[in-house]
Design an enzyme around this catalytic site. Structure first.
Site, PDB file in Angstrom:
ATOM      1  N   TYR A  98       0.848  -1.470  -0.137  1.00  0.00           N
ATOM      2  CA  TYR A  98       0.058   0.021  -0.005  1.00  0.00           C
ATOM      3  C   TYR A  98       1.102   1.126  -0.038  1.00  0.00           C
ATOM      4  O   TYR A  98       1.981   1.116   0.562  1.00  0.00           O
ATOM      5  CB  TYR A  98      -1.080   0.078   1.181  1.00  0.00           C
ATOM      6  CG  TYR A  98      -2.101  -0.917   1.208  1.00  0.00           C
ATOM      7  CD1 TYR A  98      -3.137  -0.591   0.289  1.00  0.00           C
ATOM      8  CD2 TYR A  98      -2.130  -2.069   1.758  1.00  0.00           C
ATOM      9  CE1 TYR A  98      -4.291  -1.574   0.242  1.00  0.00           C
ATOM     10  CE2 TYR A  98      -3.267  -2.877   1.662  1.00  0.00           C
ATOM     11  CZ  TYR A  98      -4.276  -2.492   0.819  1.00  0.00           C
ATOM     12  OH  TYR A  98      -5.181  -3.375   0.768  1.00  0.00           O
ATOM     13  N   ASN A 136     -10.227  -3.717  -8.236  1.00  0.00           N
ATOM     14  CA  ASN A 136      -8.928  -2.812  -8.200  1.00  0.00           C
ATOM     15  C   ASN A 136      -8.218  -2.842  -9.576  1.00  0.00           C
ATOM     16  O   ASN A 136      -7.218  -3.481  -9.347  1.00  0.00           O
ATOM     17  CB  ASN A 136      -8.222  -3.207  -7.002  1.00  0.00           C
ATOM     18  CG  ASN A 136      -7.081  -2.084  -6.547  1.00  0.00           C
ATOM     19  OD1 ASN A 136      -6.867  -1.234  -7.463  1.00  0.00           O
ATOM     20  ND2 ASN A 136      -6.639  -2.308  -5.509  1.00  0.00           N
ATOM     21  N   TYR A 143       0.305  -5.683 -11.302  1.00  0.00           N
ATOM     22  CA  TYR A 143       0.971  -6.875 -11.061  1.00  0.00           C
ATOM     23  C   TYR A 143       1.016  -7.686 -12.328  1.00  0.00           C
ATOM     24  O   TYR A 143       1.983  -8.533 -12.614  1.00  0.00           O
ATOM     25  CB  TYR A 143       0.079  -7.894 -10.045  1.00  0.00           C
ATOM     26  CG  TYR A 143       0.323  -7.175  -8.667  1.00  0.00           C
ATOM     27  CD1 TYR A 143       1.281  -7.327  -7.913  1.00  0.00           C
ATOM     28  CD2 TYR A 143      -1.057  -6.785  -7.824  1.00  0.00           C
ATOM     29  CE1 TYR A 143       1.377  -6.745  -6.665  1.00  0.00           C
ATOM     30  CE2 TYR A 143      -0.955  -6.330  -6.677  1.00  0.00           C
ATOM     31  CZ  TYR A 143       0.305  -6.417  -5.969  1.00  0.00           C
ATOM     32  OH  TYR A 143       0.367  -5.844  -4.709  1.00  0.00           O
TER      33      TYR A 143
END
Length: 174
Positions: A98, A136, A143
Site C-alpha cells: 500500500y 481494483n 501485477y
C-alpha cells in the site's frame, strides 16, 4: 524526487504501522465500500493486538517505504505457515503493498515490490503469489505488468461484505 528508502518494521513501529495501514486502506477502498464495513475491517485488521501478533510472527515481515523520514507506503510478506492460503514452503505471499495516494505513480509500489522479489529470491522461493480485489484495476494492472498471471479466486471478507479476490502468481527464476 529524493531517495525512497525501505526499512524493516519492528515492534517499536506499531503505531506508525497502524496509522499508515488504516490511512492507505481507507484511501484505496472507502469509495467502493460502506462506512460500516470499512470501520469494522479497520478496527479488527489494524488493532494493536492483531498487529502485535503479526509483528512477532517469524514467518511474516513488514517494510516501510520512507521519503525524508516520512512513511509513504508499506509492504507485508508471509512465508511458510503464515501465508493466508497456500502455505507452500517454496512460495512467498505478498499480503499487502500500500502506498499513500499522493505518491501513486512515483514508483513507490515498484520499489516495495522489488524488495519482495529480492526477499523471495533470498529465501529460494519458486514463486510469489497474492490476492487482489477484482474491483481494483490499478493493482491488477501493476501485477500483470510485473509478470503475474491469474490462477484462482478466493473470497475476502470486508466487514459483512464478501468480495472476490483474484489470486495471481509469479514464477521466479532462481
Amino acid at each position: 524526487m529524493q531517495q525512497i528508502t525501505v526499512r524493516k518494521i519492528t515492534a517499536a513501529d506499531i503505531i506508525e504501522l497502524q496509522k499508515i495501514g488504516k490511512l492507505t486502506f481507507t484511501e484505496t477502498f472507502s469509495s467502493e465500500n460502506s462506512k460500516e464495513n470499512m470501520k469494522k475491517y479497520l478496527e479488527s485488521g489494524f488493532s494493536t493486538e492483531k498487529l502485535t501478533e503479526e509483528l512477532s510472527d517469524l514467518n511474516a515481515e513488514f517494510y516501510f517505504a520512507e521519503l525524508n523520514g516520512k512513511t509513504i507506503g508499506y509492504l507485508k510478506l508471509n512465508f511458510e505457515q503464515s501465508q493466508t492460503e497456500l502455505k507452500d514452503d517454496k512460495a512467498l505471499e505478498i499480503e499487502r503493498i500500500y502506498v499513500l495516494k499522493e505518491y501513486h505513480g512515483k514508483k513507490v509500489g515498484q520499489i516495495l515490490f522489488d524488495k519482495a522479489i529480492e526477499i523471495a529470491k533470498y529465501k529460494k522461493a519458486n514463486y510469489v503469489w497474492l490476492g487482489v480485489w477484482e474491483e481494483n484495476p490499478r493493482a491488477i494492472n501493476f501485477y500483470t505488468k510485473n509478470g503475474f498471471v491469474e490462477f484462482d479466486k478466493h473470497i475476502f471478507k470486508l466487514g459483512q461484505d464478501e468480495q472476490t479476490d483474484i489470486m495471481m502468481k509469479l514464477k521466479l527464476k532462481n
